[in-house]
Structure formats: structure tokens, C-alpha cells
Motif scaffolding. Structure first.
Motif, PDB file in Angstrom:
ATOM      1  N   LEU A 154      -2.508  -9.009   7.485  1.00 55.33           N
ATOM      2  CA  LEU A 154      -2.200  -7.583   7.342  1.00 55.33           C
ATOM      3  C   LEU A 154      -0.918  -7.295   8.112  1.00 55.33           C
ATOM      4  N   VAL A 155       0.116  -6.883   7.402  1.00 57.02           N
ATOM      5  CA  VAL A 155       1.373  -6.533   8.041  1.00 57.02           C
ATOM      6  C   VAL A 155       1.357  -5.032   8.308  1.00 57.02           C
ATOM      7  N   GLU A 156       1.308  -4.660   9.586  1.00 55.82           N
ATOM      8  CA  GLU A 156       1.200  -3.249   9.969  1.00 55.82           C
ATOM      9  C   GLU A 156       2.607  -2.635  10.051  1.00 55.82           C
ATOM     10  N   ASN A 181      14.929  -2.629  -3.559  1.00 56.08           N
ATOM     11  CA  ASN A 181      16.331  -2.576  -3.131  1.00 56.08           C
ATOM     12  C   ASN A 181      16.803  -3.893  -2.526  1.00 56.08           C
ATOM     13  N   LEU A 182      15.858  -4.673  -2.007  1.00 54.89           N
ATOM     14  CA  LEU A 182      16.201  -5.965  -1.427  1.00 54.89           C
ATOM     15  C   LEU A 182      16.137  -7.097  -2.454  1.00 54.89           C
ATOM     16  N   GLY A 183      15.884  -6.738  -3.703  1.00 54.32           N
ATOM     17  CA  GLY A 183      15.819  -7.744  -4.757  1.00 54.32           C
ATOM     18  C   GLY A 183      14.536  -8.544  -4.756  1.00 54.32           C
ATOM     19  N   CYS A 184      13.465  -7.961  -4.225  1.00 52.57           N
ATOM     20  CA  CYS A 184      12.186  -8.676  -4.112  1.00 52.57           C
ATOM     21  C   CYS A 184      11.081  -8.024  -4.936  1.00 52.57           C
ATOM     22  N   ARG A 185      11.450  -7.322  -5.984  1.00 52.51           N
ATOM     23  CA  ARG A 185      10.410  -6.613  -6.732  1.00 52.51           C
ATOM     24  C   ARG A 185       9.415  -7.564  -7.390  1.00 52.51           C
ATOM     25  N   ASP A 186       9.858  -8.797  -7.681  1.00 53.80           N
ATOM     26  CA  ASP A 186       8.945  -9.769  -8.288  1.00 53.80           C
ATOM     27  C   ASP A 186       7.898 -10.267  -7.299  1.00 53.80           C
ATOM     28  N   LYS A 187       8.035  -9.910  -6.007  1.00 54.30           N
ATOM     29  CA  LYS A 187       7.054 -10.305  -4.997  1.00 54.30           C
ATOM     30  C   LYS A 187       5.890  -9.314  -4.913  1.00 54.30           C
ATOM     31  N   ILE A 188       6.026  -8.164  -5.582  1.00 54.27           N
ATOM     32  CA  ILE A 188       4.967  -7.152  -5.547  1.00 54.27           C
ATOM     33  C   ILE A 188       3.917  -7.517  -6.591  1.00 54.27           C
ATOM     34  N   ALA A 189       2.775  -8.024  -6.120  1.00 54.18           N
ATOM     35  CA  ALA A 189       1.708  -8.454  -7.036  1.00 54.18           C
ATOM     36  C   ALA A 189       0.663  -7.370  -7.247  1.00 54.18           C
ATOM     37  N   GLY A 190       0.513  -6.497  -6.254  1.00 54.14           N
ATOM     38  CA  GLY A 190      -0.465  -5.428  -6.355  1.00 54.14           C
ATOM     39  C   GLY A 190      -0.036  -4.238  -5.520  1.00 54.14           C
ATOM     40  N   VAL A 191      -0.557  -3.067  -5.858  1.00 49.33           N
ATOM     41  CA  VAL A 191      -0.256  -1.844  -5.108  1.00 49.33           C
ATOM     42  C   VAL A 191      -1.530  -1.034  -4.920  1.00 49.33           C
ATOM     43  N   ALA A 192      -1.516  -0.175  -3.930  1.00 50.33           N
ATOM     44  CA  ALA A 192      -2.598   0.785  -3.722  1.00 50.33           C
ATOM     45  C   ALA A 192      -2.007   2.183  -3.783  1.00 50.33           C
ATOM     46  N   ASP A 193      -2.864   3.170  -4.037  1.00 54.27           N
ATOM     47  CA  ASP A 193      -2.416   4.563  -4.153  1.00 54.27           C
ATOM     48  C   ASP A 193      -1.319   4.711  -5.198  1.00 54.27           C
ATOM     49  N   LEU A 194      -1.573   4.164  -6.368  1.00 57.11           N
ATOM     50  CA  LEU A 194      -0.583   4.171  -7.449  1.00 57.11           C
ATOM     51  C   LEU A 194      -0.113   5.580  -7.791  1.00 57.11           C
ATOM     52  N   LYS A 195      -1.003   6.564  -7.662  1.00 51.80           N
ATOM     53  CA  LYS A 195      -0.640   7.935  -8.036  1.00 51.80           C
ATOM     54  C   LYS A 195       0.491   8.485  -7.165  1.00 51.80           C
ATOM     55  N   TYR A 196       0.682   7.890  -5.989  1.00 46.43           N
ATOM     56  CA  TYR A 196       1.754   8.351  -5.104  1.00 46.43           C
ATOM     57  C   TYR A 196       3.025   7.517  -5.248  1.00 46.43           C
ATOM     58  N   LEU A 203       0.807  -5.292   2.923  1.00 47.43           N
ATOM     59  CA  LEU A 203       1.636  -4.365   3.708  1.00 47.43           C
ATOM     60  C   LEU A 203       0.985  -2.993   3.710  1.00 47.43           C
ATOM     61  N   LEU A 204       0.678  -2.475   4.896  1.00 51.28           N
ATOM     62  CA  LEU A 204       0.046  -1.157   5.002  1.00 51.28           C
ATOM     63  C   LEU A 204       0.501  -0.454   6.268  1.00 51.28           C
ATOM     64  N   SER A 205       0.243   0.840   6.331  1.00 54.84           N
ATOM     65  CA  SER A 205       0.667   1.642   7.491  1.00 54.84           C
ATOM     66  C   SER A 205      -0.500   1.847   8.445  1.00 54.84           C
ATOM     67  N   PRO A 206      -0.297   1.575   9.729  1.00 52.66           N
ATOM     68  CA  PRO A 206      -1.354   1.813  10.717  1.00 52.66           C
ATOM     69  C   PRO A 206      -1.376   3.269  11.155  1.00 52.66           C
ATOM     70  N   PHE A 207      -2.530   3.704  11.630  1.00 52.39           N
ATOM     71  CA  PHE A 207      -2.654   5.070  12.134  1.00 52.39           C
ATOM     72  C   PHE A 207      -3.418   5.049  13.452  1.00 52.39           C
ATOM     73  N   PHE A 248       0.802  -1.223   0.000  1.00 51.21           N
ATOM     74  CA  PHE A 248       0.000   0.000   0.000  1.00 51.21           C
ATOM     75  C   PHE A 248       0.837   1.276   0.000  1.00 51.21           C
ATOM     76  N   THR A 249       2.154   1.179   0.110  1.00 49.04           N
ATOM     77  CA  THR A 249       2.968   2.389   0.246  1.00 49.04           C
ATOM     78  C   THR A 249       4.133   2.398  -0.736  1.00 49.04           C
ATOM     79  N   THR A 250       4.496   3.591  -1.160  1.00 54.52           N
ATOM     80  CA  THR A 250       5.614   3.743  -2.091  1.00 54.52           C
ATOM     81  C   THR A 250       6.943   3.423  -1.422  1.00 54.52           C
ATOM     82  N   VAL A 251       7.079   3.749  -0.125  1.00 53.86           N
ATOM     83  CA  VAL A 251       8.350   3.525   0.560  1.00 53.86           C
ATOM     84  C   VAL A 251       8.666   2.034   0.694  1.00 53.86           C
ATOM     85  N   HIS A 252       7.655   1.220   0.966  1.00 53.37           N
ATOM     86  CA  HIS A 252       7.899  -0.218   1.094  1.00 53.37           C
ATOM     87  C   HIS A 252       8.072  -0.873  -0.275  1.00 53.37           C
ATOM     88  N   SER A 253       7.435  -0.319  -1.282  1.00 52.69           N
ATOM     89  CA  SER A 253       7.676  -0.806  -2.643  1.00 52.69           C
ATOM     90  C   SER A 253       9.130  -0.577  -3.023  1.00 52.69           C
TER      91      SER A 253
END
Length: 370
Positions: free
Chosen positions: A176-178, A103-118, A156-160, A93-98
Motif C-alpha cells: 500500500l503506497v500511502e 502525464n508521466l507517460g505511465c497510463r498503461d500501468k493503471i490496471a484498476g481504479v477505485a471511486d470511478l465516479k470521481y 496507491l491510496l490517500s491516508p487519513f 484510488f484517486t483521480t489526481v494520481h491517475s
């Protein structure tokens, strides 16, 4: 008969207590050098990760039980969200974790994203257009059907604080990984969370190695600033709407200013987040600051004239009058993508700006003089 039944109960209690003793005493802790919120204990067949609640002292935000996917699920597991590791497919869900996963060589593990505009990562934008990564919509109200169809191993998402939960995401039986590292109180504590994510995605050694590099670079720069002595005074960011958000004294930026030996008007503030202040308060506290470092999001470079068009009162600040204003355009830099897990790069900018002419620091990466 009663004696036999009593003996059975006694043996059962000893058995349960023995298992609990092994659970509590025989695990190997993964120690963190700076991070204060996560605690990780490895047991035979599984790993328990407890994330402390940053808003409620003594309470846990979440407990995860990580079980290697090649092993059978143990019969007796402690209470917590079970996650099979390493994660092979995740919705982020976040650009920073993407950015971190790349950087950790795991980009192929990203199957979906949220808030693409950011998410200003060209590779992810291209993968979404090509249909290889799914755009799951807005992070606050994602398209649940798309996430279900993906069948990810985790989200993966950020809690508030006081967010009220995650709505329908809590009902689809996907862990859900907070990602609460942004609530840590130092840049290195926040960055050290990459070791937890490395554990999740099966690249623990690579994450540990990267963090060791960040740790070494950051502390070398910190020592360089210390040897340079007292740096210039500064103010941060600018007014947004009717308020001016300034980093609290115990925030990661507040700590970074201290590590760069800068003089900050809110250095003694106890908040770990931002302070929302009226313009008049900022003017009163920071009118004489020698440097102004601000972030903005624009297609055009910021200029003094554009700043004044937003708020005429900016010309009352010493830094504006002397031309010591530095801007970071988050639209064409990877500030948000990189700096949380590479605080050494951002510290380099702070030190170079606060100690003019200092040697041994790389050129500015994020900020440019207006």
C-alpha cells in the motif's frame, strides 16, 4: 571453547554493525527542494523511502524498501514494505494520481481504479467501459476479490488521520503506497512528490524534468505578483450544509494566496487543513473582501441567483454586491486532477483575478466570472 564462542559473537557483532554502518552511512540521499515528508536514500541494490507521519511529529507513516525487479532480493534488507520497481501494474484510488501517471507517460500501468465516479478523465472512463481497466468499487470499501485477481504490484491510496487502517486491504499482501502529499504545507512541496512517484514507476528523469518546469513557472509567476504589489482581498468557497470550509493559513491554498500577494482573512491561521466555520464567522471576517473565488459541482454554470437560492445571506458580502465572484465548476474542469501537481497553472488564475489587468499571465484555466 568459551573463547572461540566469544570470538564468534564478537565477529558477528562487527559484521552486523558494519552492515548497519553501510546502510546508514554509504547511501546517497535524494534531496527534496520543498517536500518535507519523504526522505529517500539509495543504497547498493535497494532504495529506502521513509514517509514522515504528518499527524505525529517524529514518527514515520510508512517505510518502503524499493528493489529493482531485475535483481535478486537481497538477503539483508532494512525493515519496511518491499516494493519491486518499476511498478508495472497498479490499482489507483484517486483521480489526481491517475492524472499524474498519465502525464508521466505511465497510463498503461493503471490496471484498476477505485471511486470511478470521481475520476473525470475521459481516457480512463473509456478504458473501464472497454474492460481494459478494472473498476474496483468504492474507495472506502473496495471489492477485494477484483484487486486480488488483478495481482497488482501496489495500491496507491490517500491516508487519513485516525482512519483506523485499511481493513482487508492490509491482509492481501499487496504493498500500500500511502500518498500523503496533500498534507504538505506549500503547493510546490506537494507537487514535488511527483519525483517519488517517478521513482516508483521507473520514470524518474521525466518526473524530475516536469517538476523543474513547474518549479520555474511557479516562481516566475510568484515574482510577477510580487512586482505587481499588494493584490485584492478575497474569500474562498462557499457554505456546504451548515458549515463553511475555508483553507487554513498554512494550507497549500493559503500559501498560494500569499504567493499571489492576495489579502486573506485567515492568512495568519496556523492550520494546514481546512477550518469548518459557521456562516456568521465567515461573514464577520470576510464581508468586505473584494473578490470571491468558489468551487462548485453542477451540470449548470453558477449564477448569482443560484447562489442566493442556496444562502440568502450571500448578498451581504461586498464581492457579491460588486459582481466580483469567480466560480470553478469541478465537474467540467480538471481542477482536482491537475492543480495538485500543476500548482503553477492554478497560481496563474489567482494572480490574474487578484491583480486585474496584469500582463504576462495566461487566460483563466479553472475559474470564470459569474
Amino acid at each position: 571453547m568459551k573463547q572461540i564462542f566469544g570470538l564468534f559473537i564478537l565477529l558477528t557483532l562487527f559484521s552486523c554493525n558494519g552492515r548497519m554502518a553501510r546502510l546508514q552511512g554509504d547511501g546517497d540521499s535524494i534531496f527534496f527542494k520543498y517536500a518535507t515528508l519523504p526522505s529517500i536514500v539509495e543504497y547498493d541494490g535497494f532504495t529506502v523511502v521513509t514517509i514522515a507521519n504528518p499527524w505525529k511529529d517524529g514518527k514515520a507513516l510508512h517505510t518502503y524498501v524499493l528493489v529493482p525487479r531485475e535483481k535478486e532480493l537481497p538477503v539483508h534488507l532494512p525493515k519496511g514494505t518491499v516494493i519491486r520497481t518499476p511498478l508495472q501494474k497498479a490499482v489507483v484510488f484517486t483521480t489526481v494520481h491517475s492524472s499524474l501517471l498519465m502525464n508521466l507517460g505511465c497510463r498503461d500501468k493503471i490496471a484498476g481504479v477505485a471511486d470511478l465516479k470521481y475520476i473525470k478523465i475521459p481516457w480512463i472512463q473509456k478504458q473501464v467501459k472497454a474492460g481494459h481497466i478494472v473498476d474496483c468499487g468504492d474507495g472506502m470499501s473496495p471489492v477485494i476479490e477484483k484487486i486480488i485477481d488483478l495481482k497488482p504490484d501496489a495500491i496507491l491510496l490517500s491516508p487519513f488521520e485516525n482512519s483506523g487502517g485499511y481493513g482487508k486491504l492490509e491482509d492481501i499482501d499487496i504493498p500500500l503506497v500511502e500518498c500523503a502529499e496533500y498534507m504538505e504545507v506549500s503547493p510546490l512541496a506537494r507537487a514535488e512528490w511527483m519525483r517519488f512517484y517517478g521513482l516508483l514507476f521507473g520514470c524518474q528523469k521525466k518526473a524530475d524534468k516536469l517538476f523543474s518546469e513547474v518549479d520555474k513557472n511557479y516562481n516566475n509567476l510568484k515574482q510577477l505578483a510580487k512586482e505587481a504589489g499588494k493584490g485584492r482581498s478575497l474569500m474562498i468557497d462557499k457554505q456546504v450544509g451548515s458549515v463553511w470550509y475555508v483553507p487554513g493559513g498554512r494550507s497549500t491554498i493559503g500559501q498560494m494566496i500569499m504567493d499571489a500577494c492576495g489579502q486573506y482573512p485567515w492568512a495568519y491561521d496556523e492550520h494546514s487543513g481546512s477550518l469548518s466555520l459557521p456562516f456568521e464567522t465567515v461573514l464577520e471576517e470576510a464581508f468586505d473582501a473584494e473578490v470571491w473565488m468558489l468551487r462548485y459541482d453542477s451540470e449548470k454554470p453558477m449564477t448569482p441567483e443560484l447562489l442566493l437560492s442556496e444562502q440568502e445571506g450571500y448578498d451581504q458580502f461586498r464581492a457579491f454586491q460588486t459582481g466580483e465572484v469567480y466560480g470553478c465548476n469541478v465537474r467540467n474542469t480538471l481542477f482536482y486532477e491537475e492543480s495538485p501537481f500543476r500548482p503553477d497553472w492554478l497560481l496563474g488564475d489567482f494572480i490574474q483575478i487578484l491583480h486585474p489587468g496584469i500582463k504576462g499571465v495566461k487566460p483563466l484555466r479553472y475559474y470564470k466570472k459569474l
